[in-house]
Write a protein that holds these residues in place. Structure first.
Motif, PDB file in Angstrom:
ATOM      1  N   PHE A   7       2.857  -3.973  -8.166  1.00  0.00           N
ATOM      2  CA  PHE A   7       3.858  -3.066  -7.599  1.00  0.00           C
ATOM      3  C   PHE A   7       3.310  -2.443  -6.332  1.00  0.00           C
ATOM      4  O   PHE A   7       2.113  -2.164  -6.242  1.00  0.00           O
ATOM      5  CB  PHE A   7       4.142  -1.902  -8.571  1.00  0.00           C
ATOM      6  N   GLY A   8       4.194  -2.157  -5.391  1.00  0.00           N
ATOM      7  CA  GLY A   8       3.743  -1.413  -4.222  1.00  0.00           C
ATOM      8  C   GLY A   8       4.786  -1.345  -3.134  1.00  0.00           C
ATOM      9  O   GLY A   8       5.851  -1.958  -3.208  1.00  0.00           O
ATOM     10  N   ILE A   9       4.434  -0.592  -2.105  1.00  0.00           N
ATOM     11  CA  ILE A   9       5.285  -0.420  -0.943  1.00  0.00           C
ATOM     12  C   ILE A   9       4.842  -1.427   0.110  1.00  0.00           C
ATOM     13  O   ILE A   9       3.659  -1.461   0.491  1.00  0.00           O
ATOM     14  CB  ILE A   9       5.180   1.019  -0.370  1.00  0.00           C
ATOM     15  N   GLY A  10       5.800  -2.246   0.580  1.00  0.00           N
ATOM     16  CA  GLY A  10       5.497  -3.276   1.572  1.00  0.00           C
ATOM     17  C   GLY A  10       5.553  -2.748   2.990  1.00  0.00           C
ATOM     18  O   GLY A  10       5.942  -1.611   3.244  1.00  0.00           O
TER      19      GLY A  10
ATOM     20  N   GLU B  22      -1.127   4.761 -12.525  1.00  0.00           N
ATOM     21  CA  GLU B  22      -1.093   4.389 -11.113  1.00  0.00           C
ATOM     22  C   GLU B  22       0.336   4.293 -10.597  1.00  0.00           C
ATOM     23  O   GLU B  22       0.617   4.624  -9.451  1.00  0.00           O
ATOM     24  CB  GLU B  22      -1.833   3.063 -10.879  1.00  0.00           C
ATOM     25  N   LEU B  23       1.253   3.839 -11.450  1.00  0.00           N
ATOM     26  CA  LEU B  23       2.661   3.770 -11.062  1.00  0.00           C
ATOM     27  C   LEU B  23       3.230   5.178 -10.918  1.00  0.00           C
ATOM     28  O   LEU B  23       4.028   5.449 -10.013  1.00  0.00           O
ATOM     29  CB  LEU B  23       3.445   2.953 -12.095  1.00  0.00           C
TER      30      LEU B  23
ATOM     31  N   GLN C  97       9.762  -1.058   1.733  1.00  0.00           N
ATOM     32  CA  GLN C  97      10.518  -1.301   0.506  1.00  0.00           C
ATOM     33  C   GLN C  97       9.558  -1.413  -0.669  1.00  0.00           C
ATOM     34  O   GLN C  97       8.391  -1.783  -0.506  1.00  0.00           O
ATOM     35  CB  GLN C  97      11.334  -2.605   0.625  1.00  0.00           C
ATOM     36  N   PHE C  98      10.067  -1.102  -1.848  1.00  0.00           N
ATOM     37  CA  PHE C  98       9.270  -1.227  -3.071  1.00  0.00           C
ATOM     38  C   PHE C  98       9.347  -2.661  -3.555  1.00  0.00           C
ATOM     39  O   PHE C  98      10.427  -3.245  -3.665  1.00  0.00           O
ATOM     40  CB  PHE C  98       9.797  -0.267  -4.138  1.00  0.00           C
TER      41      PHE C  98
ATOM     42  N   SER D 137       0.845  -1.192   0.000  1.00  0.00           N
ATOM     43  CA  SER D 137       0.000   0.000   0.000  1.00  0.00           C
ATOM     44  C   SER D 137       0.881   1.243   0.000  1.00  0.00           C
ATOM     45  O   SER D 137       1.720   1.395   0.887  1.00  0.00           O
ATOM     46  CB  SER D 137      -0.898   0.005   1.232  1.00  0.00           C
ATOM     47  N   PRO D 138       0.739   2.091  -0.990  1.00  0.00           N
ATOM     48  CA  PRO D 138      -0.136   1.975  -2.149  1.00  0.00           C
ATOM     49  C   PRO D 138       0.368   0.885  -3.092  1.00  0.00           C
ATOM     50  O   PRO D 138       1.506   0.433  -2.980  1.00  0.00           O
ATOM     51  CB  PRO D 138      -0.046   3.351  -2.801  1.00  0.00           C
ATOM     52  N   SER D 139      -0.489   0.491  -4.027  1.00  0.00           N
ATOM     53  CA  SER D 139      -0.110  -0.553  -4.977  1.00  0.00           C
ATOM     54  C   SER D 139      -0.813  -0.328  -6.309  1.00  0.00           C
ATOM     55  O   SER D 139      -1.768   0.445  -6.401  1.00  0.00           O
ATOM     56  CB  SER D 139      -0.475  -1.933  -4.432  1.00  0.00           C
ATOM     57  N   CYS D 140      -0.320  -1.024  -7.325  1.00  0.00           N
ATOM     58  CA  CYS D 140      -0.976  -1.015  -8.637  1.00  0.00           C
ATOM     59  C   CYS D 140      -0.628  -2.302  -9.371  1.00  0.00           C
ATOM     60  O   CYS D 140       0.301  -3.014  -8.994  1.00  0.00           O
ATOM     61  CB  CYS D 140      -0.604   0.220  -9.457  1.00  0.00           C
TER      62      CYS D 140
END
Length: 114
Positions: free
Chosen positions: A100-103, A35-36, A107-108, A8-11
């Protein structure tokens, strides 16, 4: 073991042949989706991404560069994510999905779903 990813966020991005198959293109680039852009912004940056394969333990960390391929054009932009060759992306095929997203680890991540 990485377990379930909470991004979150993610795409989500479905890969085209040019993005996934070395026989179609050797550029190692993913076309940016809006979204990216919302997650990464509009500035050029180079950073590490944890690439993982859905349903498998572990990940591969690899450098990527986010940039506007038309940065010198006055009225056009074309964002891309350049990635280094890695074992996860070597398995990608046309129609594969990348999430894709932030964990939770801040981290990406890019998780490949075949």
């Amino acid at each position: 073991m990485i377990g379930a990813l909470n991004l979150s966020p993610s795409c989500v991005k479905t890969l085209s042949a040019v993005e996934a198959l070395p026989s179609s293109s050797n550029q190692h680039e993913l076309n940016g989706v809006s979204e990216l852009k919302n997650i990464l912004g509009l500035d050029r940056k180079t950073f590490n991404v944890k690439f993982s394969l859905r349903g498998k333990d572990g990940y591969v960390e690899s450098r990527v560069t986010w940039y506007d391929a038309r940065e010198n054009h006055v009225s056009r932009s074309e964002y891309r994510l350049y990635f280094q060759t890695n074992t996860v992306m070597s398995m990608a095929r046309e129609g594969s999905t990348l999430v894709f997203g932030i964990g939770r680890d801040n981290q990406f991540w890019a998780e490949l779903i075949l």
